[in-house]
Write a protein that holds these residues in place. Structure first.
Motif, PDB file in Angstrom:
ATOM      1  N   LEU A  41       0.727  -1.337  -0.110  1.00  0.00           N
ATOM      2  CA  LEU A  41      -0.044   0.155  -0.397  1.00  0.00           C
ATOM      3  C   LEU A  41       0.680   1.104  -0.121  1.00  0.00           C
ATOM      4  N   HIS A  42       1.680   1.221   1.121  1.00  0.00           N
ATOM      5  CA  HIS A  42       2.966   1.936   0.520  1.00  0.00           C
ATOM      6  C   HIS A  42       3.636   1.680  -0.348  1.00  0.00           C
ATOM      7  N   ALA A  43       3.755   2.269  -1.341  1.00  0.00           N
ATOM      8  CA  ALA A  43       4.183   1.478  -2.955  1.00  0.00           C
ATOM      9  C   ALA A  43       5.520   1.011  -2.878  1.00  0.00           C
ATOM     10  N   ASP A  44       6.363   2.021  -2.177  1.00  0.00           N
ATOM     11  CA  ASP A  44       7.688   1.823  -2.288  1.00  0.00           C
ATOM     12  C   ASP A  44       7.891   0.642  -1.042  1.00  0.00           C
ATOM     13  N   GLU A  45       6.963  -0.007   0.228  1.00  0.00           N
ATOM     14  CA  GLU A  45       7.442  -0.975   0.584  1.00  0.00           C
ATOM     15  C   GLU A  45       7.846  -2.483  -0.068  1.00  0.00           C
ATOM     16  N   GLN A  46       8.592  -2.945   0.105  1.00  0.00           N
ATOM     17  CA  GLN A  46       8.384  -4.667  -1.069  1.00  0.00           C
ATOM     18  C   GLN A  46       8.581  -5.751  -0.595  1.00  0.00           C
ATOM     19  N   PRO A  47       8.893  -5.657   0.528  1.00  0.00           N
ATOM     20  CA  PRO A  47       9.338  -6.843   1.388  1.00  0.00           C
ATOM     21  C   PRO A  47       7.887  -7.858   1.788  1.00  0.00           C
ATOM     22  N   GLY A  48       6.422  -7.260   1.703  1.00  0.00           N
ATOM     23  CA  GLY A  48       5.647  -7.967   1.366  1.00  0.00           C
ATOM     24  C   GLY A  48       5.265  -8.873   0.213  1.00  0.00           C
ATOM     25  N   THR A  49       5.200  -7.806  -0.230  1.00  0.00           N
ATOM     26  CA  THR A  49       5.556  -8.406  -2.109  1.00  0.00           C
ATOM     27  C   THR A  49       6.124  -9.674  -2.132  1.00  0.00           C
ATOM     28  N   MET A  50       7.196  -9.469  -1.728  1.00  0.00           N
ATOM     29  CA  MET A  50       8.209 -11.235  -2.136  1.00  0.00           C
ATOM     30  C   MET A  50       7.346 -11.818  -1.431  1.00  0.00           C
ATOM     31  N   ALA A  51       7.451 -11.532  -0.054  1.00  0.00           N
ATOM     32  CA  ALA A  51       6.831 -12.233   1.121  1.00  0.00           C
ATOM     33  C   ALA A  51       4.947 -13.395   0.084  1.00  0.00           C
ATOM     34  N   LEU A  52       4.814 -12.214  -0.230  1.00  0.00           N
ATOM     35  CA  LEU A  52       2.918 -12.968  -1.401  1.00  0.00           C
ATOM     36  C   LEU A  52       3.451 -13.406  -2.293  1.00  0.00           C
ATOM     37  N   HIS A  53       4.500 -13.051  -2.901  1.00  0.00           N
ATOM     38  CA  HIS A  53       5.078 -13.504  -4.438  1.00  0.00           C
ATOM     39  C   HIS A  53       5.468 -14.712  -4.137  1.00  0.00           C
ATOM     40  N   HIS A  54       6.377 -15.762  -3.262  1.00  0.00           N
ATOM     41  CA  HIS A  54       6.198 -16.923  -2.319  1.00  0.00           C
ATOM     42  C   HIS A  54       5.376 -17.890  -1.874  1.00  0.00           C
ATOM     43  N   LEU A  55       4.323 -17.137  -1.501  1.00  0.00           N
ATOM     44  CA  LEU A  55       3.106 -17.633  -0.971  1.00  0.00           C
ATOM     45  C   LEU A  55       1.725 -17.670  -2.672  1.00  0.00           C
ATOM     46  N   LEU A  56       2.339 -17.084  -3.343  1.00  0.00           N
ATOM     47  CA  LEU A  56       1.038 -17.326  -4.378  1.00  0.00           C
ATOM     48  C   LEU A  56       0.962 -19.046  -4.645  1.00  0.00           C
ATOM     49  N   PRO A  57       2.356 -19.843  -5.186  1.00  0.00           N
ATOM     50  CA  PRO A  57       2.751 -20.392  -5.762  1.00  0.00           C
ATOM     51  C   PRO A  57       1.695 -21.506  -4.794  1.00  0.00           C
ATOM     52  N   LYS A  58       2.746 -21.697  -3.638  1.00  0.00           N
ATOM     53  CA  LYS A  58       1.605 -22.152  -2.007  1.00  0.00           C
ATOM     54  C   LYS A  58       0.208 -22.563  -2.619  1.00  0.00           C
TER      55      LYS A  58
END
Length: 380
Positions: A41-58
């Motif tokens: 939501l704060h678009a300059d904060e990416q660690p959450g996006t990285m977490a969801l990148h790895h959660l999505l295949p699961k």
């Protein structure tokens, strides 16, 4: 299989401009439990996006195996408008540059919008009361006519979140240990989330002062309860802001571990019929956000820290020195910045040149600080 990628085009505020928002859904559409996940939501904060990148295949694999017992809506990068905002080669992802408003502030206070609509419609059945409230909220949201791209985005996200039973908003700090922000009535119910995330702290507040996204639904149900004391109204949405370390911590190894923690949390809740993994160690019990000192610089200068993340400190202990950059002892004088409470260092800043009033650290203590009680608790 119900795992699916979706997209919506947000019409722009200038001729020819448009932005595409992508999100996923997974699990049975008619599941009894609905989960809303969003990151950046704060678009300059990416660690959450990285977490969801790895959660999505699961989630994709669990969906294919018929293991999902909840309906998931996942926004891996929920603010494409903020992704596009650069100035002088610096990403300005925290604020809408048109209005200056923080993207995680001024979310709507829903109860005043639906109070009249639910008057006389509540009864003795708590589940029916929740459905009455959600129906009224959905009707109010449907009546809104967004006048800008950011209003379109907020409305779309709110329509998803307000139907959910679990709402997790993934953020990060500047440089910090993992922690959670949530509402006090949701603890210890969310202690399992804190455990699976492995947080250093869970900070609670009914109202931190800024209209943050994670406070919208707890505030709705809390105000409904207070206004209708003769009718049972549960806190029907477990919401939290998850702070995944600092902005520089978007690494695969962290994302994999964070995704495993989220998967374990959902599996432990029975929302995924799969092995949750090794039971995590217990995280610290929650503390009031009012007991956390937001330590600020009283003058401009260059920071020289004396502590590291996680260090325990005492009230009056120097946390950093501020090197003067003007005045009669410019670049010679050092003024210590002192802790105002006993506790541990939760966060620090990476940019060591600071302006007067800038936050330089958060110190998590156990006792509510008089200056924080009833005030604006956030950093901006």
């Amino acid at each position: 299989m119900a795992f699916e990628l979706h997209s919506t085009t947000l019409s722009g505020d200038t001729p020819g401009a448009a932005t595409t928002l992508y999100w996923y859904t997974a699990g049975p559409a008619d599941a009894a439990t609905r989960v809303h996940l969003q990151a950046a939501l704060h678009a300059d904060e990416q660690p959450g996006t990285m977490a969801l990148h790895h959660l999505l295949p699961k989630l994709r694999d669990a969906d294919a195996a018929g293991q999902l017992r909840a309906h998931f809506t996942i926004y891996p990068s929920v603010n494409p408008l903020g992704l596009a905002t650069y100035a002088l080669r610096n990403h300005v992802g925290r604020y809408d540059i048109e209005t200056g408003v923080n993207y995680n502030r001024r979310w709507p206070d829903l109860y005043p919008q639906i109070a009249n609509a639910i008057a006389g419609k509540l009864g003795s059945d708590p589940k029916a009361n929740i459905q009455t409230i959600r129906t009224a909220v959905a009707a109010w949201l449907d009546s809104q006519r967004p006048a800008s791209a950011i209003q379109q985005l907020r409305l779309l996200v709110m329509k998803s979140a307000t139907t959910a039973d679990i709402v997790l908003d993934l953020h990060c700090d500047d440089h910090s240990l993992k922690h959670i922000f949530t509402s006090p009535e949701l603890m210890p119910g969310l202690q399992d989330l804190a455990d699976w995330m492995g947080v250093a702290a869970t900070l609670t507040a009914e109202d931190s002062g800024g209209g943050s996204f994670d406070e919208v639904l707890p505030s709705l149900y809390r105000k409904a309860q207070l206004a209708n004391p003769d009718h049972p109204i549960p806190a029907a949405a477990e919401t939290a802001t998850l702070e995944y370390r600092g902005r520089a911590d978007s690494f695969d190894s962290f994302g994999q571990a964070d995704a495993a923690g989220l998967f374990g949390f959902f599996a432990g809740r029975g929302l995924i019929a799969a092995d949750a993994g090794t039971t995590p160690a217990a995280a610290p019990a929650p503390t009031p956000f009012e007991a956390t000192e937001v330590l600020r610089a009283e003058a401009p200068g260059l920071l020289a820290y004396r502590v590291e993340l996680g260090d325990r400190v005492k009230k009056g202990q120097p946390i950093a020195d501020l090197i003067a950059m003007d005045g009669p002892e410019a670049f010679m004088a050092r003024q210590p910045i002192l802790a105002g409470t006993d506790g541990f260092v939760l966060s620090m800043v990476t940019a060591k040149y600071v302006r007067r009033g800038a936050t330089i650290a958060k110190i998590v203590g156990d006792e509510i600080l008089p200056a924080r009680a009833g005030g604006y608790l956030l950093e901006d």
